[in-house]
Write a protein that holds these residues in place. Sequence first.
Motif, PDB file in Angstrom:
ATOM      1  N   LEU A  53       0.824  -1.206   0.000  1.00  0.00           N
ATOM      2  CA  LEU A  53       0.000   0.000   0.000  1.00  0.00           C
ATOM      3  C   LEU A  53       0.862   1.261   0.000  1.00  0.00           C
ATOM      4  CD1 LEU A  53      -2.797  -1.048   2.516  1.00  0.00           C
ATOM      5  CD2 LEU A  53      -2.897  -1.027   0.014  1.00  0.00           C
ATOM      6  N   THR A  54       2.011   1.201   0.660  1.00  0.00           N
ATOM      7  CA  THR A  54       2.938   2.334   0.630  1.00  0.00           C
ATOM      8  C   THR A  54       3.377   2.618  -0.804  1.00  0.00           C
ATOM      9  OG1 THR A  54       3.743   1.920   2.863  1.00  0.00           O
ATOM     10  CG2 THR A  54       5.190   3.170   1.396  1.00  0.00           C
ATOM     11  N   GLN A  55       3.649   1.567  -1.561  1.00  0.00           N
ATOM     12  CA  GLN A  55       4.056   1.749  -2.952  1.00  0.00           C
ATOM     13  C   GLN A  55       2.905   2.279  -3.804  1.00  0.00           C
ATOM     14  OE1 GLN A  55       7.183   1.577  -4.090  1.00  0.00           O
ATOM     15  NE2 GLN A  55       7.706   1.206  -1.945  1.00  0.00           N
ATOM     16  N   VAL A  56       1.718   1.724  -3.645  1.00  0.00           N
ATOM     17  CA  VAL A  56       0.560   2.181  -4.418  1.00  0.00           C
ATOM     18  C   VAL A  56       0.237   3.633  -4.117  1.00  0.00           C
ATOM     19  CG1 VAL A  56      -1.914   1.817  -4.859  1.00  0.00           C
ATOM     20  CG2 VAL A  56      -0.397  -0.145  -4.600  1.00  0.00           C
ATOM     21  N   SER A  57       0.432   4.045  -2.853  1.00  0.00           N
ATOM     22  CA  SER A  57       0.101   5.418  -2.463  1.00  0.00           C
ATOM     23  C   SER A  57       0.951   6.448  -3.194  1.00  0.00           C
ATOM     24  CB  SER A  57       0.264   5.586  -0.951  1.00  0.00           C
ATOM     25  OG  SER A  57       1.629   5.528  -0.568  1.00  0.00           O
ATOM     26  N   ARG A  58       2.096   6.039  -3.728  1.00  0.00           N
ATOM     27  CA  ARG A  58       2.940   6.969  -4.477  1.00  0.00           C
ATOM     28  C   ARG A  58       2.277   7.409  -5.779  1.00  0.00           C
ATOM     29  NH1 ARG A  58       7.873   3.690  -5.850  1.00  0.00           N
ATOM     30  NH2 ARG A  58       8.699   5.654  -6.621  1.00  0.00           N
ATOM     31  N   TYR A  59       1.296   6.627  -6.255  1.00  0.00           N
ATOM     32  CA  TYR A  59       0.697   6.873  -7.554  1.00  0.00           C
ATOM     33  C   TYR A  59      -0.710   7.472  -7.467  1.00  0.00           C
ATOM     34  CZ  TYR A  59       4.499   3.847  -9.063  1.00  0.00           C
ATOM     35  OH  TYR A  59       5.741   3.313  -9.301  1.00  0.00           O
ATOM     36  N   ARG A  60      -1.140   7.832  -6.272  1.00  0.00           N
ATOM     37  CA  ARG A  60      -2.492   8.373  -6.113  1.00  0.00           C
ATOM     38  C   ARG A  60      -2.471   9.498  -5.081  1.00  0.00           C
ATOM     39  NH1 ARG A  60      -5.408   6.784  -1.808  1.00  0.00           N
ATOM     40  NH2 ARG A  60      -7.377   6.701  -2.950  1.00  0.00           N
ATOM     41  N   HIS A  61      -3.499  10.328  -5.123  1.00  0.00           N
ATOM     42  CA  HIS A  61      -3.653  11.400  -4.140  1.00  0.00           C
ATOM     43  C   HIS A  61      -4.347  10.869  -2.894  1.00  0.00           C
ATOM     44  CE1 HIS A  61      -2.386  14.614  -6.870  1.00  0.00           C
ATOM     45  NE2 HIS A  61      -3.128  14.027  -7.801  1.00  0.00           N
ATOM     46  N   GLY A  62      -4.092  11.517  -1.777  1.00  0.00           N
ATOM     47  CA  GLY A  62      -4.824  11.214  -0.567  1.00  0.00           C
ATOM     48  C   GLY A  62      -4.192  10.164   0.309  1.00  0.00           C
ATOM     49  N   TYR A  63      -4.945   9.758   1.317  1.00  0.00           N
ATOM     50  CA  TYR A  63      -4.479   8.790   2.311  1.00  0.00           C
ATOM     51  C   TYR A  63      -4.818   7.372   1.881  1.00  0.00           C
ATOM     52  CZ  TYR A  63      -4.662   5.807   6.422  1.00  0.00           C
ATOM     53  OH  TYR A  63      -4.514   4.746   7.283  1.00  0.00           O
ATOM     54  N   LEU A  64      -3.871   6.450   2.054  1.00  0.00           N
ATOM     55  CA  LEU A  64      -4.082   5.029   1.824  1.00  0.00           C
ATOM     56  C   LEU A  64      -3.302   4.271   2.884  1.00  0.00           C
ATOM     57  CD1 LEU A  64      -5.068   2.585   0.157  1.00  0.00           C
ATOM     58  CD2 LEU A  64      -3.008   2.856  -1.266  1.00  0.00           C
ATOM     59  N   GLY A  65      -3.976   3.453   3.676  1.00  0.00           N
ATOM     60  CA  GLY A  65      -3.302   2.705   4.727  1.00  0.00           C
ATOM     61  C   GLY A  65      -4.105   1.490   5.114  1.00  0.00           C
ATOM     62  N   CYS A  66      -3.618   0.769   6.128  1.00  0.00           N
ATOM     63  CA  CYS A  66      -4.313  -0.439   6.558  1.00  0.00           C
ATOM     64  C   CYS A  66      -4.212  -0.590   8.069  1.00  0.00           C
ATOM     65  CB  CYS A  66      -3.753  -1.677   5.857  1.00  0.00           C
ATOM     66  SG  CYS A  66      -2.065  -2.126   6.344  1.00  0.00           S
ATOM     67  N   SER A  67      -5.062  -1.441   8.626  1.00  0.00           N
ATOM     68  CA  SER A  67      -5.052  -1.730  10.048  1.00  0.00           C
ATOM     69  C   SER A  67      -3.815  -2.554  10.406  1.00  0.00           C
ATOM     70  CB  SER A  67      -6.318  -2.496  10.437  1.00  0.00           C
ATOM     71  OG  SER A  67      -7.473  -1.771  10.083  1.00  0.00           O
ATOM     72  N   ASP A  68      -3.333  -2.375  11.631  1.00  0.00           N
ATOM     73  CA  ASP A  68      -2.127  -3.089  12.065  1.00  0.00           C
ATOM     74  C   ASP A  68      -2.297  -4.600  12.039  1.00  0.00           C
ATOM     75  OD1 ASP A  68      -0.874  -0.684  12.456  1.00  0.00           O
ATOM     76  OD2 ASP A  68      -1.250  -0.613  14.618  1.00  0.00           O
ATOM     77  N   ASP A  69      -3.520  -5.082  12.286  1.00  0.00           N
ATOM     78  CA  ASP A  69      -3.707  -6.523  12.400  1.00  0.00           C
ATOM     79  C   ASP A  69      -3.624  -7.252  11.063  1.00  0.00           C
ATOM     80  OD1 ASP A  69      -6.046  -5.263  11.616  1.00  0.00           O
ATOM     81  OD2 ASP A  69      -7.325  -6.857  12.408  1.00  0.00           O
ATOM     82  N   ILE A  70      -3.646  -6.524   9.948  1.00  0.00           N
ATOM     83  CA  ILE A  70      -3.524  -7.170   8.640  1.00  0.00           C
ATOM     84  C   ILE A  70      -2.284  -6.693   7.887  1.00  0.00           C
ATOM     85  CG2 ILE A  70      -6.012  -7.548   8.409  1.00  0.00           C
ATOM     86  CD1 ILE A  70      -6.041  -5.117   6.495  1.00  0.00           C
ATOM     87  N   ALA A  71      -1.465  -5.881   8.520  1.00  0.00           N
ATOM     88  CA  ALA A  71      -0.310  -5.276   7.838  1.00  0.00           C
ATOM     89  C   ALA A  71       0.659  -6.325   7.308  1.00  0.00           C
ATOM     90  CB  ALA A  71       0.425  -4.317   8.779  1.00  0.00           C
ATOM     91  N   ASP A  72       0.739  -7.496   7.978  1.00  0.00           N
ATOM     92  CA  ASP A  72       1.719  -8.508   7.598  1.00  0.00           C
ATOM     93  C   ASP A  72       1.184  -9.556   6.621  1.00  0.00           C
ATOM     94  OD1 ASP A  72       3.817  -7.446   9.075  1.00  0.00           O
ATOM     95  OD2 ASP A  72       3.187  -8.467  10.907  1.00  0.00           O
ATOM     96  N   LEU A  73      -0.048  -9.391   6.161  1.00  0.00           N
ATOM     97  CA  LEU A  73      -0.543 -10.290   5.121  1.00  0.00           C
ATOM     98  C   LEU A  73       0.348 -10.170   3.888  1.00  0.00           C
ATOM     99  CD1 LEU A  73      -4.410  -9.757   5.315  1.00  0.00           C
ATOM    100  CD2 LEU A  73      -3.095 -11.712   6.163  1.00  0.00           C
ATOM    101  N   ARG A  74       0.531 -11.264   3.173  1.00  0.00           N
ATOM    102  CA  ARG A  74       1.468 -11.287   2.050  1.00  0.00           C
ATOM    103  C   ARG A  74       0.724 -11.278   0.718  1.00  0.00           C
ATOM    104  NH1 ARG A  74       6.875 -10.325   3.571  1.00  0.00           N
ATOM    105  NH2 ARG A  74       6.870 -10.687   5.820  1.00  0.00           N
TER     106      ARG A  74
END
Length: 318
Positions: A258-279
């Motif tokens: 999501l950090t990489q995808v956020s470079r290509y779009r405007h605004g906020y993009l993130g995820c909850s801590d409990d799913i951050a390590d999904l592959r």
Amino acid sequence: MTAARPDATLVKQAIQWMLKLRENGHDSALQQQCAQWRSARHENELAWQRVTHLQQELDLRSLPGAGLALQTLESSQRRLHRRQALKLLGGVAMLGSAAWLAKDLDTTSAWTSDYATGTGERRAFRLSDGTLLQLNTRSAVDRASTERQHLLHLKQGELMITCSPQRQVLVQTRDGLLEGFGGRFVARQDSDCTWVSVSHGRVAIHRPGQAPVEWIERGQNWRLDAQGAYRLDQVNMDAMAWTEGLIVTRDIRLSDFLTQVSRYRHGYLGCSDDIADLRLSGVFRLEDPEQLLLVLPRTLPVQLRQLTRWWVHVEGLA
């Protein structure tokens, strides 16, 4: 001269000043204090201009975090002390908005650079001797050339260089000077390091006060930071794929994706801590980041929570 980038903390301070002035704009002492804050540092004024520009262009009330805080402050004036209301600015939503305001409103580098791209934009430039310079999203480069060499200063973002044999190519990053010897390589400058990948030829890393010179060979990936230069045995992204309009991942963490995808779009993009390590692994097209995000619920046990097109949070299934 390298243009300053508005820091998220300063953007937050600028929003706080704007909110205070909206409530007590008639207070001459407050106006003077705000003016003193703006003039104290160039970076303060830059943050103020970014927030002002956003209010004019996008309507601050419609934005996540900042808009919610502003509306709540205005509706709370008769019920809450101003200091209590301003505490709303310290919440997660406000911090998130400040961070992406700094990210999305950084246009000064584009205005003052020889080559630059905006959010989601990728461009290619052919230099006089045939050297090909390609810039990824939100990138800025200055060039100083002589008959014998090109010196490219990567101010922000990411570039790919396809070297011409006619002239030496040097790329100056915050973490070191890269010297290309034929072939092709990518350099990406993040907030804390520089990533370098070589697909053809080889690249020398020159770091002030450090010897010997490190060499990056074909097929290698390296990380440069304040502590040194390190070869990476494994990488979870294809460093060259963006030149084809793709993100190609191999077992990458959802948060990093999501950090990489956020470079290509405007605004906020993130995820909850409990799913951050999904592959996540796959090939994703960059032409429409919003459609790209719709793939996630089909491949992972997640759902998208979207307040506006500017604010998307990925969460686990209830």
